[in-house]
Design an enzyme around this catalytic site. Structure first.
Site, PDB file in Angstrom:
ATOM      1  N   VAL A  59      -4.840 -49.865  21.551  1.00 49.33           N
ATOM      2  CA  VAL A  59      -3.652 -49.406  22.284  1.00 49.33           C
ATOM      3  C   VAL A  59      -4.075 -48.584  23.511  1.00 49.33           C
ATOM      4  O   VAL A  59      -3.569 -48.799  24.619  1.00 49.33           O
ATOM      5  CB  VAL A  59      -2.723 -48.570  21.365  1.00 49.33           C
ATOM      6  CG1 VAL A  59      -1.486 -48.121  22.119  1.00 49.33           C
ATOM      7  CG2 VAL A  59      -2.318 -49.381  20.134  1.00 49.33           C
ATOM      8  N   GLU A 103       7.573 -42.741  20.445  1.00 54.01           N
ATOM      9  CA  GLU A 103       8.220 -44.046  20.255  1.00 54.01           C
ATOM     10  C   GLU A 103       7.301 -45.071  19.587  1.00 54.01           C
ATOM     11  O   GLU A 103       7.749 -45.889  18.776  1.00 54.01           O
ATOM     12  CB  GLU A 103       8.687 -44.589  21.621  1.00 54.01           C
ATOM     13  CG  GLU A 103       9.466 -45.884  21.575  1.00 54.01           C
ATOM     14  CD  GLU A 103      10.812 -45.736  20.865  1.00 54.01           C
ATOM     15  OE1 GLU A 103      11.665 -45.018  21.372  1.00 54.01           O
ATOM     16  OE2 GLU A 103      10.998 -46.348  19.794  1.00 54.01           O
ATOM     17  N   VAL A 121       6.821 -45.929  15.345  1.00 56.45           N
ATOM     18  CA  VAL A 121       7.597 -46.814  14.463  1.00 56.45           C
ATOM     19  C   VAL A 121       7.937 -48.103  15.205  1.00 56.45           C
ATOM     20  O   VAL A 121       8.540 -48.062  16.273  1.00 56.45           O
ATOM     21  CB  VAL A 121       8.910 -46.142  13.994  1.00 56.45           C
ATOM     22  CG1 VAL A 121       9.675 -47.055  13.044  1.00 56.45           C
ATOM     23  CG2 VAL A 121       8.630 -44.804  13.328  1.00 56.45           C
ATOM     24  N   ILE A 157       9.227 -51.886  19.945  1.00 53.23           N
ATOM     25  CA  ILE A 157      10.695 -51.911  19.849  1.00 53.23           C
ATOM     26  C   ILE A 157      11.274 -50.540  20.186  1.00 53.23           C
ATOM     27  O   ILE A 157      10.940 -49.553  19.531  1.00 53.23           O
ATOM     28  CB  ILE A 157      11.147 -52.315  18.422  1.00 53.23           C
ATOM     29  CG1 ILE A 157      10.505 -53.634  18.009  1.00 53.23           C
ATOM     30  CG2 ILE A 157      12.665 -52.410  18.357  1.00 53.23           C
ATOM     31  CD1 ILE A 157      10.777 -54.023  16.566  1.00 53.23           C
ATOM     32  N   GLU A 186      -5.635 -56.182   7.785  1.00 53.90           N
ATOM     33  CA  GLU A 186      -6.857 -55.400   8.006  1.00 53.90           C
ATOM     34  C   GLU A 186      -7.867 -55.692   6.900  1.00 53.90           C
ATOM     35  O   GLU A 186      -7.478 -56.126   5.808  1.00 53.90           O
ATOM     36  CB  GLU A 186      -6.530 -53.905   7.924  1.00 53.90           C
ATOM     37  CG  GLU A 186      -5.413 -53.447   8.818  1.00 53.90           C
ATOM     38  CD  GLU A 186      -5.925 -52.913  10.142  1.00 53.90           C
ATOM     39  OE1 GLU A 186      -7.151 -52.797  10.306  1.00 53.90           O
ATOM     40  OE2 GLU A 186      -5.079 -52.636  10.996  1.00 53.90           O
ATOM     41  N   LYS A 239       6.822 -44.515   8.283  1.00 53.67           N
ATOM     42  CA  LYS A 239       7.838 -44.848   9.295  1.00 53.67           C
ATOM     43  C   LYS A 239       9.239 -44.500   8.780  1.00 53.67           C
ATOM     44  O   LYS A 239      10.088 -44.012   9.538  1.00 53.67           O
ATOM     45  CB  LYS A 239       7.731 -46.327   9.659  1.00 53.67           C
ATOM     46  CG  LYS A 239       6.421 -46.649  10.401  1.00 53.67           C
ATOM     47  CD  LYS A 239       6.136 -48.134  10.480  1.00 53.67           C
ATOM     48  CE  LYS A 239       4.831 -48.415  11.214  1.00 53.67           C
ATOM     49  NZ  LYS A 239       4.373 -49.812  11.091  1.00 53.67           N
TER      50      LYS A 239
HETATM   51  N1  HSE Z   1      -0.370 -52.130  10.310  1.00 54.47           N
HETATM   52  C1  HSE Z   1       0.965 -52.094  10.813  1.00 54.47           C
HETATM   53  C2  HSE Z   1       1.661 -53.408  10.528  1.00 54.47           C
HETATM   54  C3  HSE Z   1       1.058 -51.818  12.284  1.00 54.47           C
HETATM   55  O1  HSE Z   1       1.108 -54.301   9.897  1.00 54.47           O
HETATM   56  O2  HSE Z   1       2.796 -53.537  10.949  1.00 54.47           O
HETATM   57  C4  HSE Z   1       0.853 -50.387  12.607  1.00 54.47           C
HETATM   58  O3  HSE Z   1       1.794 -49.573  11.993  1.00 54.47           O
END
Ligand code: HSE
Length: 434
Positions: free
Chosen positions: A18, A130, A133, A137, A191, A206
């Site tokens: 990011v 922002e 979450v 979006i 992951e 979230k």
């Molecule tokens: N690992 C999260 C997902 C993204 O799979 O949506 C980061 O919060």
């Protein structure tokens, strides 16, 4: 002239997927950022652990001393390190030093949000988040600002792309959870260590943030009930399909109004069956979507990419522009709003509905025994479907709303009935009237 104004100086902590995109987009269009904020936006440093891993960052910006960067001549600290420490200490240091903060760190906000908001408030600076979450979006700003004059009753969403990818694939292929998780890992959707995603920790963090914003109440990470998707079986998916439903991992934050009018908040993350014609049912792959129900606005749906470098950078840069604009006019964005101080309900007291699928003996009296167990626990049945298969029958029961504790206890007792051969599937039902 904008160019003649003192620049807004930005320190970037962390330069992963990011951060790299934030830097690229910020440096690629400096005039646009200056025009939108009212002053040039200048990156003064990028703190990373291993500078040699960042050949695309101008060398003079790189530092390994994040604390010195935060303490230096900067107006805004953008934190994209993730995790609790050192992010927490660095952000508190920034806020107490009078610097505004932009962060995408959901785990940190879920665990230490109140501490950070208080520090921002005391110092009279901004904290925007922002990207924490649902990635790109725009969701938190609408909750925090656009809907600030409304009364939100429910926020229900798919806020984790990894689990949505897995459940969508299980729905279309009929494959097992573990096969699908392996495939998601091979394709780069999961992951190497998928625990935070598949066990619901990411979605629960979230949900903590969403519930606090929606209901103007402090919600702790431990207040959020959490179940992941590892126990979802092909039998659950098939049971959902047979009733024209699909299974999604949902983050649900709702205002619960008791019969005497007292209000509380329920915040939870668990897999649930939703009708195939619900707007969230069509959200496939790794996409996120959040459905908001507000008193005056009615139903709103927010949909898009919930993760990834560029999508998350879009949210970070939107925050950066907002903070920079506030600095230019010597103003401040919204503070923490926790005036409602609603109690958070334990899961057992939360009203839910269950779908229960059983294999039972096909003989007289079985249905009435099962029905009596629901009745004994004060749980009302909405739908019953039975299909005989020789000596055995399959029985599907969908309940009306009852407390989660009453529903759990009913299922435990049904499992003990001699005529019940197997409890094939138990899943909560959401997204339809009770
Ligand atoms: N690992 C999260 C997902 C993204 O799979 O949506 C980061 O919060």
């Amino acid at each position: 002239m904008i160019e003649d104004r003192e620049p807004i100086r930005v320190a970037l902590l962390g330069c992963g997927t990011v951060g790299t995109e934030v830097l690229r987009l910020l440096q690629g269009r400096p005039e646009e950022f200056a025009a939108r904020t009212g002053a040039p936006v200048q990156v003064t440093g990028v703190a990373v652990r291993r500078p040699h891993k960042h050949p695309n960052v101008p060398e003079h910006l790189l530092t390994t001393d994040a604390a010195a960067l935060v303490d230096g001549d900067v107006d805004v600290v953008v934190e994209l390190i993730g995790g609790i420490e050192p992010a927490r200490s660095l952000l508190l240091r920034a806020l107490r030093g009078g610097k505004s903060v932009v962060t995408g760190n959901k785990a940190l906000l879920a665990e230490h949000g109140s501490e950070l908001y208080s520090a921002a408030d005391e110092a009279g600076v901004d904290i925007y988040f922002e990207a924490a979450v649902a990635g790109a979006i725009p969701l938190l700003r609408p909750l925090r600002e656009s809907l600030a004059g409304d009364r939100i009753n429910r926020v229900m969403g798919i806020v984790n792309g990894t689990t949505n990818y897995i459940l969508s694939a299980m729905d279309s292929t009929g494959a097992s959870y573990s096969e699908t998780l392996d495939e998601a890992g091979r394709l780069g959707y999961a992951e190497a260590d998928p625990t935070a995603d598949v066990d619901g920790f990411d979605a629960a963090a979230k949900a903590t943030i969403l519930a606090a914003l929606a209901f103007h109440t402090r919600v702790a990470a431990t207040d959020v009930y959490r179940e992941g998707i590892s126990a979802v079986r092909p039998g659950d998916i098939a049971a959902a399909k047979s009733l024209d439903r699909t299974v999604k991992l949902l983050a649900i934050c709702e205002r619960v109004v008791a019969e005497d009018g007292t209000e509380s908040v329920s915040a939870r993350v668990h897999p649930a069956m939703i009708p195939r014609d619900h707007p969230l049912a069509s959200v496939g792959g790794a996409f996120n979507a959040v459905f908001v129900e507000a008193e005056a606005a009615g139903s709103l749906m927010f949909y898009g990419q919930g993760a990834g470098g560029a999508p998350s950078a879009s949210a970070v840069l939107g925050d950066l522009v907002a903070v920079a604009r506030n600095l230019v006019v010597a103003g401040k964005g919204p503070r923490e709003s926790a005036h409602a101080k609603l109690p958070v309900q334990p899961m057992g007291a939360t009203p839910t509905r269950y779908h229960i699928s059983l294999d039972v003996d096909d003989k007289p009296g079985v249905l009435s025994q099962v029905a009596a167990t629901f009745n004994d626990n004060d749980v009302s049945i909405s739908v019953v479907r039975q299909a005989g298969r020789g000596e055995e029958a399959s029985l599907v029961v969908v309940t009306h709303t009852a407390t989660d504790a009453a529903l759990k206890s009913t299922v435990d007792k049904i499992a003990q009935l001699a005529s019940v051969r197997e409890v094939v599937s138990v899943m909560r039902v959401e997204g339809e009237s009770s």
